[in-house]
Write a protein that holds these residues in place. Sequence first.
Motif, PDB file in Angstrom:
ATOM      1  N   LEU A 167      15.632  25.512 134.948  1.00 27.30           N
ATOM      2  CA  LEU A 167      15.926  25.871 136.485  1.00 27.30           C
ATOM      3  C   LEU A 167      17.244  25.359 136.983  1.00 27.30           C
ATOM      4  CD1 LEU A 167      14.873  27.413 138.909  1.00 27.30           C
ATOM      5  CD2 LEU A 167      13.676  25.482 139.693  1.00 27.30           C
ATOM      6  N   PRO A 168      17.556  24.096 136.522  1.00 27.90           N
ATOM      7  CA  PRO A 168      18.843  23.340 137.044  1.00 27.90           C
ATOM      8  C   PRO A 168      20.027  24.059 136.555  1.00 27.90           C
ATOM      9  CG  PRO A 168      17.180  21.598 136.533  1.00 27.90           C
ATOM     10  CD  PRO A 168      16.598  22.805 136.027  1.00 27.90           C
ATOM     11  N   PHE A 169      19.883  24.537 135.397  1.00 32.18           N
ATOM     12  CA  PHE A 169      21.127  25.220 134.949  1.00 32.18           C
ATOM     13  C   PHE A 169      21.202  26.610 135.644  1.00 32.18           C
ATOM     14  CE2 PHE A 169      20.293  22.610 131.402  1.00 32.18           C
ATOM     15  CZ  PHE A 169      21.510  22.494 130.852  1.00 32.18           C
ATOM     16  N   PHE A 170      20.221  27.276 136.374  1.00 36.35           N
ATOM     17  CA  PHE A 170      20.360  28.477 137.144  1.00 36.35           C
ATOM     18  C   PHE A 170      21.236  27.928 138.399  1.00 36.35           C
ATOM     19  CE2 PHE A 170      18.971  30.585 141.195  1.00 36.35           C
ATOM     20  CZ  PHE A 170      19.371  31.790 140.812  1.00 36.35           C
ATOM     21  N   TYR A 171      21.008  27.061 138.939  1.00 34.74           N
ATOM     22  CA  TYR A 171      21.577  26.386 140.096  1.00 34.74           C
ATOM     23  C   TYR A 171      23.111  26.237 139.924  1.00 34.74           C
ATOM     24  CZ  TYR A 171      17.549  26.879 142.673  1.00 34.74           C
ATOM     25  OH  TYR A 171      16.378  27.237 143.376  1.00 34.74           O
ATOM     26  N   ILE A 172      23.248  25.451 138.584  1.00 36.51           N
ATOM     27  CA  ILE A 172      24.724  24.871 138.282  1.00 36.51           C
ATOM     28  C   ILE A 172      25.310  26.213 137.829  1.00 36.51           C
ATOM     29  CG2 ILE A 172      26.041  24.025 136.151  1.00 36.51           C
ATOM     30  CD1 ILE A 172      23.636  22.053 135.625  1.00 36.51           C
ATOM     31  N   PHE A 173      25.057  27.383 137.350  1.00 39.45           N
ATOM     32  CA  PHE A 173      25.666  28.574 137.207  1.00 39.45           C
ATOM     33  C   PHE A 173      26.099  29.217 138.402  1.00 39.45           C
ATOM     34  CE2 PHE A 173      24.934  28.307 132.323  1.00 39.45           C
ATOM     35  CZ  PHE A 173      26.458  28.398 132.177  1.00 39.45           C
ATOM     36  N   LEU A 174      25.041  29.154 139.268  1.00 36.77           N
ATOM     37  CA  LEU A 174      25.206  29.717 140.434  1.00 36.77           C
ATOM     38  C   LEU A 174      26.301  29.323 141.572  1.00 36.77           C
ATOM     39  CD1 LEU A 174      24.003  32.083 142.325  1.00 36.77           C
ATOM     40  CD2 LEU A 174      22.279  30.203 143.309  1.00 36.77           C
ATOM     41  N   ALA A 175      26.174  27.732 141.394  1.00 40.54           N
ATOM     42  CA  ALA A 175      27.348  27.204 142.207  1.00 40.54           C
ATOM     43  C   ALA A 175      28.644  27.343 141.479  1.00 40.54           C
ATOM     44  CB  ALA A 175      27.047  25.588 142.312  1.00 40.54           C
ATOM     45  N   MET A 176      28.677  27.388 140.174  1.00 40.51           N
ATOM     46  CA  MET A 176      29.923  27.766 139.428  1.00 40.51           C
ATOM     47  C   MET A 176      30.522  29.206 140.112  1.00 40.51           C
ATOM     48  SD  MET A 176      29.021  25.890 135.762  1.00 40.51           S
ATOM     49  CE  MET A 176      30.419  27.019 135.050  1.00 40.51           C
ATOM     50  N   SER A 177      29.552  30.172 139.946  1.00 40.84           N
ATOM     51  CA  SER A 177      29.969  31.418 140.173  1.00 40.84           C
ATOM     52  C   SER A 177      30.477  31.671 141.580  1.00 40.84           C
ATOM     53  CB  SER A 177      28.584  32.457 139.830  1.00 40.84           C
ATOM     54  OG  SER A 177      28.510  32.244 138.533  1.00 40.84           O
ATOM     55  N   VAL A 178      29.646  30.977 142.678  1.00 40.05           N
ATOM     56  CA  VAL A 178      30.055  31.044 143.869  1.00 40.05           C
ATOM     57  C   VAL A 178      31.466  30.322 144.124  1.00 40.05           C
ATOM     58  CG1 VAL A 178      29.607  30.269 146.224  1.00 40.05           C
ATOM     59  CG2 VAL A 178      27.572  31.379 144.977  1.00 40.05           C
ATOM     60  N   ALA A 179      31.714  29.266 143.599  1.00 40.22           N
ATOM     61  CA  ALA A 179      32.982  28.729 143.803  1.00 40.22           C
ATOM     62  C   ALA A 179      33.953  29.457 143.214  1.00 40.22           C
ATOM     63  CB  ALA A 179      32.821  27.281 143.194  1.00 40.22           C
ATOM     64  N   LEU A 180      33.989  30.274 142.011  1.00 38.81           N
ATOM     65  CA  LEU A 180      34.938  30.994 141.297  1.00 38.81           C
ATOM     66  C   LEU A 180      34.998  32.247 142.287  1.00 38.81           C
ATOM     67  CD1 LEU A 180      36.874  31.329 139.250  1.00 38.81           C
ATOM     68  CD2 LEU A 180      34.991  32.067 137.700  1.00 38.81           C
ATOM     69  N   ALA A 181      34.066  32.746 142.629  1.00 40.10           N
ATOM     70  CA  ALA A 181      34.278  34.000 143.367  1.00 40.10           C
ATOM     71  C   ALA A 181      35.447  33.689 144.639  1.00 40.10           C
ATOM     72  CB  ALA A 181      32.885  34.459 143.684  1.00 40.10           C
ATOM     73  N   LEU A 182      34.955  32.609 145.249  1.00 39.26           N
ATOM     74  CA  LEU A 182      35.621  32.366 146.513  1.00 39.26           C
ATOM     75  C   LEU A 182      36.859  31.942 146.028  1.00 39.26           C
ATOM     76  CD1 LEU A 182      33.290  29.945 148.461  1.00 39.26           C
ATOM     77  CD2 LEU A 182      33.750  32.400 148.991  1.00 39.26           C
ATOM     78  N   ALA A 183      37.308  31.125 144.947  1.00 35.21           N
ATOM     79  CA  ALA A 183      38.714  31.028 144.624  1.00 35.21           C
ATOM     80  C   ALA A 183      39.497  32.290 144.259  1.00 35.21           C
ATOM     81  CB  ALA A 183      38.568  30.049 143.166  1.00 35.21           C
ATOM     82  N   SER A 184      38.668  33.190 143.755  1.00 39.49           N
ATOM     83  CA  SER A 184      39.315  34.585 143.198  1.00 39.49           C
ATOM     84  C   SER A 184      39.617  35.183 144.567  1.00 39.49           C
ATOM     85  CB  SER A 184      38.295  35.383 142.213  1.00 39.49           C
ATOM     86  OG  SER A 184      38.094  34.747 141.263  1.00 39.49           O
TER      87      SER A 184
END
Length: 345
Positions: A167-184
């Motif tokens: 489960l923690p990896f879900f939130y890690i990848f979710l946070a990484m994805s949100v940050a990358l989407a906003l950066a894009s």
Amino acid sequence: MFSKLTDSFRQQGAALWLSAAVVVIVAAVAAPWINPYYTRVMIMGLMCGYLAASWNLIGGYAGQMSLGHALFFAIGSYSVALLARLPDVPLIAALPLAVLVSVILAWIIAAICFRYALRGIYFAVGTLLLAEIARILVINSDTLGRSQGLQIPNTPGMQNLSFSSNLPFFYIFLAMSVALALASLAVERSKLGYDLVALREQEEGAAALGVDVSGIKRFAFVISAGLTCIGGVVYAGLVRYVEPGYDLSLSITLIMVMGAVLGGRGTALGPFLGGIVVVLIQEALILLGSTVGTTSVSALAQMIYGLFFVVILLVFPRGIVGQVLYRRINRKATQLSVRTIQKAS
């Protein structure tokens, strides 16, 4: 008219972003109560979406077809496996070390390739060969575990990178994805984004307008490599095992490419949607094959997998998100043109 058209496009984009935000919030809240198998599927979907978005910086915005991104993914994963064998070294140290190695290597590759104007099929084949060379070197290296790969031991420093559940990896990848989407999204609306699109559409024209074509492509390639490497580090913490058959294979690169192309190259949200769709289709076909349990069904599943993407790309040649935005902006442009003609008459 142009300003109205731009405002309309932003409104349509805002609707997509609002929908994505709702999905993210619902997934984040519901994740602790979901079956562990589905949690694992969501993690892999987020990982593939993140990797596709990382590749999208060079392959989508810059238009350079890199087929060697598995090399940077493997640098991240193998860094974790190697540091796990050193005493008193926290595994979190693998993150800056791996990113540094990936960035330096990517800068060297980009400097050579773009210095001699390699692009198109030549750049794609060149990067693919580099990844294949790395795979052969790993297979013949005892230190790197040869073709059997390396198991990441459960050392005291493992608590810095892995957990008792997924489960923690879900939130890690979710946070990484949100940050990358906003950066894009920020890149899309910046001068860098306009320069990237210009060189993607017409490189000679962009150079004639004063765009530093080689410098921008090199920058995009280096950042894309670093982000891909981060994905490899987190993936190694998740599975605790690395092997050249996956981490350095063409399939991991194709997942990035298919995710970006399917969702929409050159869009901020498209690669994430494409990556999730790729994983869902894979899981559905795996379940189908395991249910029936025959080799012929597995082969048929692979054919269905390829046919599915062919059909999707025929229906959405710009990717799912790209095609939706393209059709909406065309519809709004037609409506504004009709209104302008009516007012003039």
